[in-house]
Design an enzyme around this catalytic site. Structure first.
Site, PDB file in Angstrom:
ATOM      1  CB  CYS A 173      -0.869   0.103   0.974  1.00 46.71           C
ATOM      2  SG  CYS A 173       0.165   0.065   2.803  1.00 46.71           S
ATOM      3  CB  CYS A 192       2.167  -3.749  27.555  1.00 54.16           C
ATOM      4  SG  CYS A 192       0.364  -2.973  27.362  1.00 54.16           S
ATOM      5  CB  CYS A 236       7.098   1.000   4.333  1.00 60.49           C
ATOM      6  SG  CYS A 236       6.273  -0.313   5.394  1.00 60.49           S
ATOM      7  CB  CYS A 281       1.594  -3.758   9.003  1.00 57.19           C
ATOM      8  SG  CYS A 281       0.267  -3.546   7.644  1.00 57.19           S
ATOM      9  CB  CYS A 328       5.365  -0.423  19.470  1.00 54.60           C
ATOM     10  SG  CYS A 328       5.465  -1.139  18.102  1.00 54.60           S
ATOM     11  CB  CYS A 381      -1.639  -0.195  18.508  1.00 57.91           C
ATOM     12  SG  CYS A 381      -0.817  -0.324  16.907  1.00 57.91           S
ATOM     13  CB  CYS A 423       1.843  -5.197  12.358  1.00 58.66           C
ATOM     14  SG  CYS A 423       2.943  -4.000  12.948  1.00 58.66           S
ATOM     15  CB  CYS A 450       4.104  -6.511   2.121  1.00 56.26           C
ATOM     16  SG  CYS A 450       2.709  -5.908   2.850  1.00 56.26           S
ATOM     17  CG  HIS A 493       2.872  -9.435  27.626  1.00 51.70           C
ATOM     18  ND1 HIS A 493       1.420  -8.892  27.760  1.00 51.70           N
ATOM     19  CD2 HIS A 493       3.286 -10.232  28.703  1.00 51.70           C
ATOM     20  CE1 HIS A 493       0.885  -9.646  28.939  1.00 51.70           C
ATOM     21  NE2 HIS A 493       1.923 -10.393  29.402  1.00 51.70           N
ATOM     22  CB  CYS A 516      -5.319  -6.563  30.063  1.00 52.42           C
ATOM     23  SG  CYS A 516      -4.481  -7.471  28.769  1.00 52.42           S
ATOM     24  CB  CYS A 561      -3.745  -7.550  22.884  1.00 47.32           C
ATOM     25  SG  CYS A 561      -2.301  -6.674  22.844  1.00 47.32           S
ATOM     26  CB  CYS A 614      -0.363  -5.351  19.977  1.00 46.22           C
ATOM     27  SG  CYS A 614       1.106  -6.097  18.891  1.00 46.22           S
TER      28      CYS A 614
HETATM   29  S1  SF4 Z   1      -2.895  -5.033  26.310  1.00 50.04           S
HETATM   30 FE1  SF4 Z   1      -1.817  -6.662  25.158  1.00 50.04          FE
HETATM   31  S2  SF4 Z   1       0.525  -6.383  25.628  1.00 50.04           S
HETATM   32 FE2  SF4 Z   1      -0.674  -4.986  26.910  1.00 50.04          FE
HETATM   33  S3  SF4 Z   1      -0.592  -6.492  28.724  1.00 50.04           S
HETATM   34 FE3  SF4 Z   1      -2.479  -6.827  27.710  1.00 50.04          FE
HETATM   35  S4  SF4 Z   1      -2.231  -8.483  26.508  1.00 50.04           S
HETATM   36 FE4  SF4 Z   1      -0.094  -7.624  27.051  1.00 50.04          FE
HETATM   37  S1  SF4 Z   2       0.252  -3.744  15.924  1.00 48.60           S
HETATM   38 FE1  SF4 Z   2       1.685  -4.201  17.633  1.00 48.60          FE
HETATM   39  S2  SF4 Z   2       3.694  -4.255  16.669  1.00 48.60           S
HETATM   40 FE2  SF4 Z   2       2.367  -3.355  14.949  1.00 48.60          FE
HETATM   41  S3  SF4 Z   2       2.662  -1.063  15.471  1.00 48.60           S
HETATM   42 FE3  SF4 Z   2       0.794  -1.783  16.638  1.00 48.60          FE
HETATM   43  S4  SF4 Z   2       1.913  -2.144  18.773  1.00 48.60           S
HETATM   44 FE4  SF4 Z   2       3.410  -1.990  17.329  1.00 48.60          FE
END
Ligand code: SF4
Ligand code: SF4
Length: 366
Positions: free
Chosen positions: A55, A225, A58, A184, A265, A277, A287, A151, A222, A250, A256, A284
């Protein structure tokens, strides 16, 4: 020097080198070396950037970079000599430019987008030739091969089941060493940082088993996070849009993939350090992983984007059973245990992006 820097001041150039050092996690002692490597890169090696099935996200991500700016990246840092989306040349002039660069050799070849291989690559053509053929030509005379975005790395969305165009990642088509920068899209820091590292040290950074630079993809989402306390305590977001989505609950129950996804991230953040995200209340999607977007369960069945992954589903079930059991014996034991685990992992109690945590804001309202 003035000519090489194309009008940017020495002071700005050193500032740019300093931000590159910070990006790569290097000490300030490296700034002169980075400046020297960038000056050298303004002449050679060039970057040849090819687009396949994708797309172009990037490219957009790359030109969203703030430190350094797109102008610095394109004109002064990476010596991008061929990049269809932004180059002025088109048609036969562009094709000639491609041929000249490949003929000269000694460039960094960057592939964005997947490469269709079905029907001899007929599903993606440039100048009447399959991109599969063009990518092989570009890789044959390059110094380094870099795949940017999921990709180009592993096939990504164009290769999603049932993949009628036979899309593949760069390594599967050209072989040899390919530095994979999945995402992505891929984060601009991951792209610029990896290519600068190559120019600076004359070698690819340390890679993991999936060809990703460990400096950006070394940790699980994780692990860092900000919703991790919610995970330990069993505070789950049940429905998108509910109040808890905005707090530190969560997102694991909503699919996720942070527990199985490797990227920085949560600490690097996106859009010039604004957010990412999970903090923006989206799970998440994993990606950067090779099996994105078709994560599968043990039976090979594709897991829907918003269904919990098996690891989290099992944990959630066990936690809920434990809480049920503890309620019979005295409430709070499981929650207390979860809090200890969360504290031991060094996890914050909520979001601190942009000042107060969401939990603190909530408390202030009450
Ligand atoms: S939101 Fe996702 S990365 Fe964050 S604690 Fe929960 S499962 Fe883990
Ligand atoms: S989907 Fe997950 S790995 Fe991809 S940019 Fe969002 S938080 Fe980062």
């Amino acid at each position: 020097m003035r000519e090489i820097l194309k009008g940017i001041s020495r002071r700005d150039f050193i500032k740019c080198s300093a931000s590159m050092a910070a990006l790569l996690g290097l000490s300030e002692l490296y700034i002169p070396q980075i400046a020297a490597a960038l000056e050298k890169a303004a002449k050679k090696p060039a970057v040849l950037w090819l687009n396949g099935s994708g797309c172009t996200g990037c490219t957009v991500s790359l030109i969203n970079s703030e430190h350094p700016t797109p102008a610095e990246i394109i004109l002064d840092i990476l010596s991008i000599r061929y990049m269809e989306t932004i180059m002025a040349a088109s048609g036969h002039v562009a094709e000639k430019q491609f041929e000249d660069i490949v003929h000269e050799g000694g460039y960094v070849f960057v592939m964005e987008g997947a490469i269709p291989t079905a029907e001899n690559g007929a599903y993606c053509m440039i100048g009447g030739r399959p991109v599969m053929e063009i990518a092989k030509e570009a890789a044959a005379n390059s110094v380094y091969n870099v795949a940017v975005g999921s990709c180009a790395c592993y096939g990504g969305i164009p290769a999603a089941d049932p993949n009628p165009t036979g899309c593949k990642g760069l390594k599967d088509v050209v072989g040899g060493t390919v530095v994979n920068i999945p995402g992505c899209p891929a984060h601009p820091d991951w792209i610029v940082g990896t290519i600068t590292h190559i120019l600076l040290f004359g070698e690819v950074p340390e890679l993991d088993e999936h060809g990703r630079p460990k400096m950006f993809y070394g940790k699980l989402i994780h692990e860092n996070c900000q919703r991790r306390t919610g995970y330990e305590l069993g505070n789950w977001v049940k429905n998108f849009g509910e109040e808890e989505t905005e707090m530190d609950y969560c997102m694991g129950g909503k699919g996720c993939r942070g527990p199985v996804t490797h990227a920085d991230c949560p600490s690097r953040l996106w859009n010039s350090g604004t957010n990412y995200c999970i903090a923006a209340s989206a799970p998440c999607a994993g990606c950067v992983e090779p099996d994105f977007p078709d994560f599968k369960d043990a039976d090979g069945k594709i897991i829907s984007l918003y269904a919990p992954i098996p690891e989290v589903a099992k944990y959630k079930e066990a936690l809920e059973a434990e809480v049920e059991h503890e309620e019979g014996m005295g409430a709070g034991t499981a929650a207390a245990l979860g809090a200890v685990v969360g504290a031991a992992a060094g996890v914050a109690g909520g979001y601190a992006i942009g000042g107060k945590t969401k939990s603190e804001e909530k408390e202030g309202e009450e």
